[in-house]
Every structure is written in C-alpha cells, then in structure tokens.
Design a protein around this motif. Structure first.
Motif, PDB file in Angstrom:
ATOM      1  N   ASP A   1       8.104  -4.614  -5.426  1.00 62.21           N
ATOM      2  CA  ASP A   1       7.986  -3.420  -4.601  1.00 62.21           C
ATOM      3  C   ASP A   1       8.366  -3.811  -3.183  1.00 62.21           C
ATOM      4  O   ASP A   1       7.956  -4.866  -2.693  1.00 62.21           O
ATOM      5  CB  ASP A   1       6.549  -2.883  -4.634  1.00 62.21           C
ATOM      6  CG  ASP A   1       6.160  -2.372  -6.005  1.00 62.21           C
ATOM      7  OD1 ASP A   1       6.798  -1.407  -6.456  1.00 62.21           O
ATOM      8  OD2 ASP A   1       5.237  -2.925  -6.608  1.00 62.21           O
TER       9      ASP A   1
ATOM     10  N   CYS B   1       9.383  -2.441   1.049  1.00 63.27           N
ATOM     11  CA  CYS B   1       9.370  -1.428   2.094  1.00 63.27           C
ATOM     12  C   CYS B   1       9.905  -2.075   3.365  1.00 63.27           C
ATOM     13  O   CYS B   1      10.025  -3.293   3.445  1.00 63.27           O
ATOM     14  CB  CYS B   1       7.974  -0.847   2.308  1.00 63.27           C
ATOM     15  SG  CYS B   1       6.753  -2.042   2.888  1.00 63.27           S
TER      16      CYS B   1
ATOM     17  N   LYS C   1      11.810  -6.388   6.338  1.00 64.12           N
ATOM     18  CA  LYS C   1      11.684  -6.055   4.927  1.00 64.12           C
ATOM     19  C   LYS C   1      10.480  -6.800   4.348  1.00 64.12           C
ATOM     20  O   LYS C   1      10.356  -8.011   4.500  1.00 64.12           O
ATOM     21  CB  LYS C   1      12.949  -6.446   4.163  1.00 64.12           C
ATOM     22  CG  LYS C   1      12.892  -6.098   2.682  1.00 64.12           C
ATOM     23  CD  LYS C   1      14.167  -6.480   1.967  1.00 64.12           C
ATOM     24  CE  LYS C   1      14.056  -6.154   0.495  1.00 64.12           C
ATOM     25  NZ  LYS C   1      15.254  -6.531  -0.242  1.00 64.12           N
TER      26      LYS C   1
ATOM     27  N   GLU D   1       2.359  -2.056  -4.733  1.00 65.80           N
ATOM     28  CA  GLU D   1       3.119  -1.123  -3.905  1.00 65.80           C
ATOM     29  C   GLU D   1       2.304  -0.691  -2.685  1.00 65.80           C
ATOM     30  O   GLU D   1       2.822  -0.651  -1.562  1.00 65.80           O
ATOM     31  CB  GLU D   1       3.524   0.095  -4.733  1.00 65.80           C
ATOM     32  CG  GLU D   1       4.368   1.082  -3.980  1.00 65.80           C
ATOM     33  CD  GLU D   1       4.779   2.274  -4.834  1.00 65.80           C
ATOM     34  OE1 GLU D   1       5.640   3.028  -4.376  1.00 65.80           O
ATOM     35  OE2 GLU D   1       4.245   2.439  -5.942  1.00 65.80           O
TER      36      GLU D   1
ATOM     37  N   GLN E   1       3.046  -1.539   1.324  1.00 63.12           N
ATOM     38  CA  GLN E   1       3.090  -0.466   2.328  1.00 63.12           C
ATOM     39  C   GLN E   1       2.093  -0.729   3.444  1.00 63.12           C
ATOM     40  O   GLN E   1       2.386  -0.482   4.613  1.00 63.12           O
ATOM     41  CB  GLN E   1       2.822   0.891   1.665  1.00 63.12           C
ATOM     42  CG  GLN E   1       3.105   2.064   2.564  1.00 63.12           C
ATOM     43  CD  GLN E   1       4.557   2.104   3.029  1.00 63.12           C
ATOM     44  OE1 GLN E   1       5.483   2.019   2.233  1.00 63.12           O
ATOM     45  NE2 GLN E   1       4.769   2.216   4.323  1.00 63.12           N
TER      46      GLN E   1
ATOM     47  N   CYS F   1       3.629  -3.266   5.684  1.00 64.24           N
ATOM     48  CA  CYS F   1       4.680  -2.628   6.483  1.00 64.24           C
ATOM     49  C   CYS F   1       4.081  -1.831   7.641  1.00 64.24           C
ATOM     50  O   CYS F   1       4.603  -1.866   8.760  1.00 64.24           O
ATOM     51  CB  CYS F   1       5.518  -1.685   5.621  1.00 64.24           C
ATOM     52  SG  CYS F   1       6.766  -2.515   4.662  1.00 64.24           S
TER      53      CYS F   1
END
Length: 82
Positions: A29, A31, A38, A72, A76, A79
């Motif tokens: 996964d 983001c 990245k 995931e 996130q 990120c």
C-alpha cells in the motif's frame, strides 16, 4: 543408452526452466505525503511488514506495531504526519 540419458537431461531442464516462481508477491500500500515523500508498506506474509519512506529508509514492523490499523491505514497515517 546415451540417447535416454540426454532425453532425461533435456526433460529435467525443461521442467526446471518452466517452474513457477515460488516467491510470493508482496502486497503493498502506498501514499504520497504533502511534501511529496512516497510512503510504502508491504506485507511480507509472515506477520511482518516493511515500511519504506522515499524509496530509501526501510523499517520492519510487526502486526502488533500496527495496532488495530490496516497496513493501508498505517501508511496513510505516516503520510499525514510527514
């Protein structure tokens, strides 16, 4: 006799060269942070995950370190914090 040996060797080579790759593919996964970094987290398949930041820094995580988040969601969250 020589032809039989050569035929068996050829059959062995064909069998080996056509074998399926046994290494499982990683499910990853990704983001991008607001800074453009990245973030990628990949499931290694043994309850461990590999976190990569900017394609350079890599850290291995366990399922316990992810807490109750999915990979995931964890990516996130990383990120959002960058």
């Amino acid at each position: 006799m020589r032809k039989v040996v050569l035929a068996l060797m050829a059959l062995g080579l064909i069998t080996v060269s056509c074998s399926k790759d046994d290494e499982p593919s990683k499910k990853c996964d990704t983001c991008d942070s607001s800074e453009g970094t990245k973030v990628e987290i990949c499931d290694l398949g043994n309850g461990k995950y590999e976190l990569t930041l900017g394609g350079v820094a890599t850290q291995e995580l366990t399922a316990e370190q992810l807490g109750n988040m999915s990979p995931e969601e964890y990516a996130q969250e990383v990120c959002n914090s960058l």
